[in-house]
Design a protein around this motif. Structure first.
Motif, PDB file in Angstrom:
ATOM      1  N   GLN A 277       0.819  -1.205   0.000  1.00 15.98           N
ATOM      2  CA  GLN A 277       0.000   0.000   0.000  1.00 15.98           C
ATOM      3  C   GLN A 277       0.861   1.266   0.000  1.00 15.98           C
ATOM      4  OE1 GLN A 277      -3.401   0.692  -0.236  1.00 15.98           O
ATOM      5  NE2 GLN A 277      -3.385  -1.405  -0.995  1.00 15.98           N
ATOM      6  N   ASP A 278       1.979   1.233   0.718  1.00 15.85           N
ATOM      7  CA  ASP A 278       2.889   2.381   0.695  1.00 15.85           C
ATOM      8  C   ASP A 278       3.412   2.617  -0.716  1.00 15.85           C
ATOM      9  OD1 ASP A 278       2.561   2.768   3.391  1.00 15.85           O
ATOM     10  OD2 ASP A 278       4.414   1.747   3.981  1.00 15.85           O
ATOM     11  N   ALA A 279       3.748   1.533  -1.411  1.00 17.03           N
ATOM     12  CA  ALA A 279       4.256   1.663  -2.778  1.00 17.03           C
ATOM     13  C   ALA A 279       3.189   2.232  -3.708  1.00 17.03           C
ATOM     14  CB  ALA A 279       4.729   0.303  -3.281  1.00 17.03           C
ATOM     15  N   ILE A 280       1.952   1.782  -3.532  1.00 18.39           N
ATOM     16  CA  ILE A 280       0.865   2.297  -4.369  1.00 18.39           C
ATOM     17  C   ILE A 280       0.679   3.791  -4.160  1.00 18.39           C
ATOM     18  CG2 ILE A 280      -1.663   2.262  -4.601  1.00 18.39           C
ATOM     19  CD1 ILE A 280      -1.511  -0.769  -4.252  1.00 18.39           C
ATOM     20  N   ARG A 281       0.683   4.216  -2.915  1.00 17.75           N
ATOM     21  CA  ARG A 281       0.516   5.642  -2.636  1.00 17.75           C
ATOM     22  C   ARG A 281       1.667   6.468  -3.213  1.00 17.75           C
ATOM     23  NH1 ARG A 281      -2.487   2.831   0.782  1.00 17.75           N
ATOM     24  NH2 ARG A 281      -4.100   3.781   2.082  1.00 17.75           N
ATOM     25  N   ARG A 282       2.887   5.935  -3.139  1.00 17.35           N
ATOM     26  CA  ARG A 282       4.032   6.648  -3.708  1.00 17.35           C
ATOM     27  C   ARG A 282       3.900   6.777  -5.224  1.00 17.35           C
ATOM     28  NH1 ARG A 282       7.001   3.455  -0.020  1.00 17.35           N
ATOM     29  NH2 ARG A 282       7.619   2.047  -1.718  1.00 17.35           N
ATOM     30  N   ARG A 283       3.386   5.734  -5.867  1.00 23.73           N
ATOM     31  CA  ARG A 283       3.221   5.799  -7.317  1.00 23.73           C
ATOM     32  C   ARG A 283       2.208   6.880  -7.698  1.00 23.73           C
ATOM     33  NH1 ARG A 283       5.148   0.751  -9.343  1.00 23.73           N
ATOM     34  NH2 ARG A 283       7.213   0.664  -8.394  1.00 23.73           N
ATOM     35  N   TYR A 284       1.100   6.901  -6.975  1.00 21.11           N
ATOM     36  CA  TYR A 284       0.110   7.948  -7.241  1.00 21.11           C
ATOM     37  C   TYR A 284       0.737   9.332  -7.096  1.00 21.11           C
ATOM     38  CZ  TYR A 284      -4.144   5.048  -7.397  1.00 21.11           C
ATOM     39  OH  TYR A 284      -5.137   4.167  -7.760  1.00 21.11           O
ATOM     40  N   LEU A 285       1.421   9.557  -5.998  1.00 24.61           N
ATOM     41  CA  LEU A 285       2.002  10.874  -5.733  1.00 24.61           C
ATOM     42  C   LEU A 285       3.104  11.199  -6.733  1.00 24.61           C
ATOM     43  CD1 LEU A 285       2.129  10.780  -1.827  1.00 24.61           C
ATOM     44  CD2 LEU A 285       0.469  11.959  -3.295  1.00 24.61           C
ATOM     45  N   GLY A 286       3.813  10.187  -7.207  1.00 25.15           N
ATOM     46  CA  GLY A 286       4.839  10.424  -8.213  1.00 25.15           C
ATOM     47  C   GLY A 286       4.253  10.939  -9.509  1.00 25.15           C
ATOM     48  N   TYR A 287       3.142  10.368  -9.927  1.00 27.37           N
ATOM     49  CA  TYR A 287       2.508  10.855 -11.151  1.00 27.37           C
ATOM     50  C   TYR A 287       1.822  12.197 -10.934  1.00 27.37           C
ATOM     51  CZ  TYR A 287       3.721   6.885 -13.951  1.00 27.37           C
ATOM     52  OH  TYR A 287       4.443   5.970 -14.667  1.00 27.37           O
ATOM     53  N   ALA A 288       1.365  12.445  -9.720  1.00 28.27           N
ATOM     54  CA  ALA A 288       0.828  13.776  -9.422  1.00 28.27           C
ATOM     55  C   ALA A 288       1.928  14.820  -9.570  1.00 28.27           C
ATOM     56  CB  ALA A 288       0.241  13.805  -8.015  1.00 28.27           C
ATOM     57  N   ALA A 289       3.128  14.498  -9.098  1.00 29.07           N
ATOM     58  CA  ALA A 289       4.255  15.429  -9.221  1.00 29.07           C
ATOM     59  C   ALA A 289       4.603  15.664 -10.684  1.00 29.07           C
ATOM     60  CB  ALA A 289       5.464  14.882  -8.461  1.00 29.07           C
ATOM     61  N   GLU A 290       4.547  14.615 -11.490  1.00 29.97           N
ATOM     62  CA  GLU A 290       4.836  14.776 -12.920  1.00 29.97           C
ATOM     63  C   GLU A 290       3.807  15.678 -13.583  1.00 29.97           C
ATOM     64  OE1 GLU A 290       4.759  12.172 -17.018  1.00 29.97           O
ATOM     65  OE2 GLU A 290       5.290  11.154 -15.157  1.00 29.97           O
ATOM     66  N   LEU A 291       2.554  15.478 -13.261  1.00 29.28           N
ATOM     67  CA  LEU A 291       1.501  16.322 -13.838  1.00 29.28           C
ATOM     68  C   LEU A 291       1.673  17.778 -13.400  1.00 29.28           C
ATOM     69  CD1 LEU A 291      -1.491  13.882 -13.292  1.00 29.28           C
ATOM     70  CD2 LEU A 291      -0.704  14.714 -15.512  1.00 29.28           C
ATOM     71  N   GLN A 292       2.087  17.966 -12.162  1.00 27.38           N
ATOM     72  CA  GLN A 292       2.261  19.329 -11.647  1.00 27.38           C
ATOM     73  C   GLN A 292       3.361  20.073 -12.410  1.00 27.38           C
ATOM     74  OE1 GLN A 292       0.162  20.342  -9.095  1.00 27.38           O
ATOM     75  NE2 GLN A 292       0.896  22.402  -9.606  1.00 27.38           N
ATOM     76  N   ARG A 293       4.341  19.340 -12.916  1.00 23.81           N
ATOM     77  CA  ARG A 293       5.454  19.976 -13.624  1.00 23.81           C
ATOM     78  C   ARG A 293       5.129  20.322 -15.071  1.00 23.81           C
ATOM     79  NH1 ARG A 293       8.435  15.889 -10.749  1.00 23.81           N
ATOM     80  NH2 ARG A 293       8.354  14.552 -12.596  1.00 23.81           N
ATOM     81  N   SER A 294       3.965  19.901 -15.559  1.00 26.32           N
ATOM     82  CA  SER A 294       3.676  20.081 -16.985  1.00 26.32           C
ATOM     83  C   SER A 294       3.386  21.522 -17.371  1.00 26.32           C
ATOM     84  CB  SER A 294       2.481  19.208 -17.390  1.00 26.32           C
ATOM     85  OG  SER A 294       1.269  19.759 -16.890  1.00 26.32           O
TER      86      SER A 294
END
Length: 357
Positions: A277-294
């Motif tokens: 579950q920790d890994a899943i949450r990190r993946r979500y937040l990682g893609y959120a960070a990528e979207l934020q940089r667009s």
């Protein structure tokens, strides 16, 4: 000097990291459009990945595709066909597109499948004649779209090799379709679905619904932060009759033993669940960070939705954790009553046990 042949690559390792979030674990993962990375930028969100993320964080309704059982004999098969058609009151539709109406249609279907079963001389005594499936959507979903999607799903999944009949039921708040598929295929092989097949079926049914304008998804529980499996129908029925199932009684006994001994037993799978579950949450937040940089406003909005989705995920709680929390909230008197009730009645039928369960 000859070179060694390249080592076979595990398909799961080829999938982009984001598929870990929504892929149901199985031995033979099947690639879908959102699993295929952008060849120019493998780590970047593709349009298919983004669309799936949007459906997940906006909580698109989850489809249900469930095998409800198998018919073992001719009498059982005829009884099941009578049940799904309400003894001919509801029309059925076959793989040929033919509509079977009324009692005469039901009898024709039963007779044809009975004759086919008689020709199946390779079936084991305990082998199935049919696999029975339900395709369902939450209350409020357009029933016509559900039926049309079920028809398309059945044609795509079984129409080339298996006879089947499906009937829609509208007497429940959840619009659903009963699909009964003959086990023996035209190629002589029997239908024996595995976990990977069930997930592929869910994805296909959800895709058919989306083609008809219905928001639908087919993600595993862990995608939404849930780790506990749904209880079986038999367990739910026993609880409804105020009977404590063995699975509940044994779980309570284990938790009470830990509490009495003042120690917590180590369960490696609990740590594995938490780590996943920790890994899943990190993946979500990682893609959120990528979207934020667009630098695109729509991407920023989706990034906020993803972060909020992660914040709203439930705490990681197994059945044992839930029982411990319930026990901790009881008053000393009710806790002793619960412990005594469990010890006194091996079947766990005492009212105190039911109230504190």
């Amino acid at each position: 000097m000859s070179r060694r042949p390249p080592r076979p690559t595990d398909l799961a390792s080829e999938l982009p990291p984001i598929s870990y979030v929504w892929e149901t674990p199985n031995r033979r993962p099947r690639r879908a459009e959102w699993d295929v990375p952008d060849p120019a930028a493998p780590g970047r969100l593709t349009p298919a990945m983004r669309a799936k993320l949007e459906r997940i964080v906006r909580r698109a309704p989850e489809v249900m595709v469930k095998i409800t059982g198998r018919t073992k004999g001719v009498a059982h098969l005829k009884s099941h066909l009578a049940y799904i058609t309400r003894n001919g009151e509801l029309d059925g539709e076959t793989e040929q597109g033919a509509t079977l109406a009324g009692r005469s249609g039901l009898k024709d279907l039963q007779q044809r499948w009975e004759d086919d079963a008689g020709l199946d001389d390779k079936r084991r005594r305990d082998g199935s004649l049919s696999v029975n499936i339900i395709l369902s959507m939450p209350a409020g979903t357009d029933a016509v779209a559900v039926k049309d999607s079920a028809r398309a799903f059945a044609i795509e999944t079984f129409g080339y090799n298996h006879d089947y009949v499906f009937v829609q039921h509208l007497d429940d708040k959840h619009p659903h379709v009963h699909l009964t598929v003959r086990s023996l295929g035209h190629d002589g092989k029997r239908l024996n679905p595995r976990k990977a097949d069930l997930q592929a079926w869910r994805e296909r049914f959800a895709g058919e619904l989306r083609l008809r304008g219905i928001a639908a998804e087919a993600t595993p529980r862990r995608t939404r932060g849930r780790v506990r499996k749904a209880d079986r129908g038999a367990v739910l029925a026993m609880r409804k009759r105020k009977i404590t199932p063995d699975v509940d009684r044994l779980a309570r006994k284990e938790v009470l033993s830990e509490v009495r001994g003042g120690r917590a037993a180590k369960h490696p799978w609990d740590e594995q669940i938490k780590s996943r579950q920790d890994a899943i949450r990190r993946r979500y937040l990682g893609y959120a960070a990528e979207l934020q940089r667009s630098g695109v406003a729509a991407d920023h909005a989706l990034a906020r939705q993803i972060r909020q989705f992660v914040d709203d995920m439930p705490a990681v709680e197994t059945r044992r954790h839930a029982l411990k929390n319930e026990l901790a909230q009881l008053t000393p008197g009710r806790r002793r009553s619960s412990e005594q009730g469990l010890d006194a009645d091996p079947r766990g039928h005492k009212e105190d046990d039911e109230r504190t369960r």
